[in-house]
Write a protein that holds these residues in place. Structure first.
Motif, PDB file in Angstrom:
ATOM      1  N   GLU A  42     117.605  66.404  41.213  1.00  0.00           N
ATOM      2  CA  GLU A  42     118.369  66.057  42.415  1.00  0.00           C
ATOM      3  C   GLU A  42     119.385  64.959  42.101  1.00  0.00           C
ATOM      4  O   GLU A  42     120.525  65.015  42.574  1.00  0.00           O
ATOM      5  CB  GLU A  42     117.436  65.587  43.531  1.00  0.00           C
ATOM      6  CG  GLU A  42     116.576  66.682  44.110  1.00  0.00           C
ATOM      7  CD  GLU A  42     115.532  66.167  45.095  1.00  0.00           C
ATOM      8  OE1 GLU A  42     115.628  64.988  45.516  1.00  0.00           O
ATOM      9  OE2 GLU A  42     114.623  66.944  45.443  1.00  0.00           O
ATOM     10  N   TYR A  43     118.968  63.973  41.320  1.00  0.00           N
ATOM     11  CA  TYR A  43     119.871  62.881  40.961  1.00  0.00           C
ATOM     12  C   TYR A  43     121.086  63.402  40.193  1.00  0.00           C
ATOM     13  O   TYR A  43     122.219  63.068  40.517  1.00  0.00           O
ATOM     14  CB  TYR A  43     119.147  61.811  40.138  1.00  0.00           C
ATOM     15  CG  TYR A  43     120.106  60.777  39.590  1.00  0.00           C
ATOM     16  CD1 TYR A  43     120.561  59.743  40.401  1.00  0.00           C
ATOM     17  CD2 TYR A  43     120.603  60.873  38.296  1.00  0.00           C
ATOM     18  CE1 TYR A  43     121.475  58.822  39.926  1.00  0.00           C
ATOM     19  CE2 TYR A  43     121.525  59.944  37.812  1.00  0.00           C
ATOM     20  CZ  TYR A  43     121.957  58.927  38.628  1.00  0.00           C
ATOM     21  OH  TYR A  43     122.876  58.032  38.161  1.00  0.00           O
ATOM     22  N   ASP A  46     123.534  65.289  42.431  1.00  0.00           N
ATOM     23  CA  ASP A  46     124.288  64.476  43.390  1.00  0.00           C
ATOM     24  C   ASP A  46     123.799  63.029  43.337  1.00  0.00           C
ATOM     25  O   ASP A  46     123.029  62.597  44.206  1.00  0.00           O
ATOM     26  CB  ASP A  46     124.125  65.044  44.801  1.00  0.00           C
ATOM     27  CG  ASP A  46     124.926  64.285  45.854  1.00  0.00           C
ATOM     28  OD1 ASP A  46     125.806  63.457  45.484  1.00  0.00           O
ATOM     29  OD2 ASP A  46     124.667  64.506  47.051  1.00  0.00           O
ATOM     30  N   GLN A  48     125.062  60.023  43.975  1.00  0.00           N
ATOM     31  CA  GLN A  48     125.305  59.160  45.131  1.00  0.00           C
ATOM     32  C   GLN A  48     124.498  59.615  46.332  1.00  0.00           C
ATOM     33  O   GLN A  48     123.962  58.796  47.071  1.00  0.00           O
ATOM     34  CB  GLN A  48     126.802  59.110  45.465  1.00  0.00           C
ATOM     35  CG  GLN A  48     127.162  57.938  46.334  1.00  0.00           C
ATOM     36  CD  GLN A  48     126.732  56.594  45.740  1.00  0.00           C
ATOM     37  OE1 GLN A  48     126.975  56.306  44.571  1.00  0.00           O
ATOM     38  NE2 GLN A  48     126.073  55.779  46.538  1.00  0.00           N
ATOM     39  N   GLY A  49     124.385  60.907  46.517  1.00  0.00           N
ATOM     40  CA  GLY A  49     123.608  61.431  47.639  1.00  0.00           C
ATOM     41  C   GLY A  49     122.150  61.043  47.555  1.00  0.00           C
ATOM     42  O   GLY A  49     121.531  60.702  48.564  1.00  0.00           O
ATOM     43  N   VAL A  50     121.582  61.064  46.359  1.00  0.00           N
ATOM     44  CA  VAL A  50     120.181  60.684  46.188  1.00  0.00           C
ATOM     45  C   VAL A  50     120.011  59.188  46.442  1.00  0.00           C
ATOM     46  O   VAL A  50     119.051  58.769  47.075  1.00  0.00           O
ATOM     47  CB  VAL A  50     119.664  61.081  44.785  1.00  0.00           C
ATOM     48  CG1 VAL A  50     118.281  60.530  44.525  1.00  0.00           C
ATOM     49  CG2 VAL A  50     119.663  62.599  44.639  1.00  0.00           C
ATOM     50  N   ASP A  52     121.880  57.361  48.358  1.00  0.00           N
ATOM     51  CA  ASP A  52     122.120  57.124  49.781  1.00  0.00           C
ATOM     52  C   ASP A  52     120.997  57.654  50.665  1.00  0.00           C
ATOM     53  O   ASP A  52     120.978  57.401  51.858  1.00  0.00           O
ATOM     54  CB  ASP A  52     123.442  57.753  50.225  1.00  0.00           C
ATOM     55  CG  ASP A  52     124.636  56.980  49.705  1.00  0.00           C
ATOM     56  OD1 ASP A  52     124.455  55.824  49.280  1.00  0.00           O
ATOM     57  OD2 ASP A  52     125.744  57.535  49.697  1.00  0.00           O
ATOM     58  N   ALA A  53     120.045  58.373  50.087  1.00  0.00           N
ATOM     59  CA  ALA A  53     118.924  58.916  50.857  1.00  0.00           C
ATOM     60  C   ALA A  53     118.086  57.795  51.468  1.00  0.00           C
ATOM     61  O   ALA A  53     117.251  58.023  52.331  1.00  0.00           O
ATOM     62  CB  ALA A  53     118.056  59.808  49.979  1.00  0.00           C
ATOM     63  N   LYS A  54     118.329  56.542  51.051  1.00  0.00           N
ATOM     64  CA  LYS A  54     117.577  55.397  51.559  1.00  0.00           C
ATOM     65  C   LYS A  54     117.606  55.348  53.089  1.00  0.00           C
ATOM     66  O   LYS A  54     116.585  55.155  53.724  1.00  0.00           O
ATOM     67  CB  LYS A  54     118.148  54.108  50.964  1.00  0.00           C
ATOM     68  CG  LYS A  54     117.466  52.859  51.441  1.00  0.00           C
ATOM     69  CD  LYS A  54     118.070  51.638  50.784  1.00  0.00           C
ATOM     70  CE  LYS A  54     117.358  50.391  51.220  1.00  0.00           C
ATOM     71  NZ  LYS A  54     117.884  49.187  50.622  1.00  0.00           N
ATOM     72  N   SER A  55     118.760  55.529  53.666  1.00  0.00           N
ATOM     73  CA  SER A  55     118.853  55.420  55.124  1.00  0.00           C
ATOM     74  C   SER A  55     118.044  56.518  55.814  1.00  0.00           C
ATOM     75  O   SER A  55     117.398  56.268  56.817  1.00  0.00           O
ATOM     76  CB  SER A  55     120.314  55.471  55.573  1.00  0.00           C
ATOM     77  OG  SER A  55     120.919  56.671  55.148  1.00  0.00           O
ATOM     78  N   ARG A  56     118.041  57.728  55.268  1.00  0.00           N
ATOM     79  CA  ARG A  56     117.237  58.801  55.856  1.00  0.00           C
ATOM     80  C   ARG A  56     115.751  58.477  55.732  1.00  0.00           C
ATOM     81  O   ARG A  56     114.987  58.672  56.661  1.00  0.00           O
ATOM     82  CB  ARG A  56     117.529  60.136  55.153  1.00  0.00           C
ATOM     83  CG  ARG A  56     118.894  60.694  55.460  1.00  0.00           C
ATOM     84  CD  ARG A  56     119.027  62.125  54.993  1.00  0.00           C
ATOM     85  NE  ARG A  56     118.607  62.310  53.605  1.00  0.00           N
ATOM     86  CZ  ARG A  56     119.430  62.292  52.560  1.00  0.00           C
ATOM     87  NH1 ARG A  56     120.699  62.084  52.733  1.00  0.00           N
ATOM     88  NH2 ARG A  56     118.980  62.498  51.344  1.00  0.00           N
TER      89      ARG A  56
END
Length: 164
Positions: A42-43, A46, A48-50, A52-56
């Motif tokens: 996954e990293y 993407d 940056q997407g992984v 940024d998953a912190k907020s989710r």
């Protein structure tokens, strides 16, 4: 002889990042090794997407610390592998080593076929690796103590060499 013996292919760089990150996880969060391959995939798909998953994850509130450590380790390991590749490029040319990939693996303490022992960095080089790891960790959002701990684990993994 290849035109750029000092450079890593993307495949080699990703493999070295995975190897270093796994080595760090063995000491910092061994419980994450079971999901490491999936998280790494996954990293790399993407980064940056992984990260940024912190907020989710915070919104859900489930396993926040556990779920986030591996992507941060991968991000810092990528920066460190790139630094090591630039540091060892001249040494590889000078010693006629087959590849930067092989040389860096020796820095990780992995024995390659043949009589040579794993390489080590000078104290100044190791200090630079640690400093870059801390800076990268802070840049991607780790708290200072987490960034320091991660940098220590990375530097420890690189500097470990068998004693004579």
């Amino acid at each position: 002889m290849s035109s750029h013996p000092e450079s890593l292919t993307q495949h080699d760089e990703d493999a070295l990042v995975r190897e270093l990150a796994q080595q760090v996880l063995e000491t910092t969060a061994p419980e994450e090794l079971a999901v490491f391959d999936e998280t790494a995939d996954e990293y790399f798909a993407d980064p940056q997407g992984v990260l940024d998953a912190k907020s989710r994850d915070e919104a859900v509130g489930f396993g926040v610390e556990l779920a986030l450590l591996t992507p941060y380790i991968l991000a810092v390991a990528k920066t460190v592998v790139q630094l090591l590749a630039s540091m060892v490029g001249d040494a590889v040319k000078k010693e006629g080593q087959p590849s930067v990939n092989s040389f860096i693996r020796r820095l990780f303490g992995r024995r390659e076929q043949g009589p040579s022992a794993p390489e080590t960095l000078t104290p100044d080089q190791l200090a630079l690796v640690r400093k870059v790891a801390v800076e990268r960790g802070r840049l991607i959002g780790l708290k200072a103590d987490r960034a320091e701990l991660l940098a220590d684990a990375i530097a420890g993994g690189i500097s470990v060499a068998p004693s004579s």
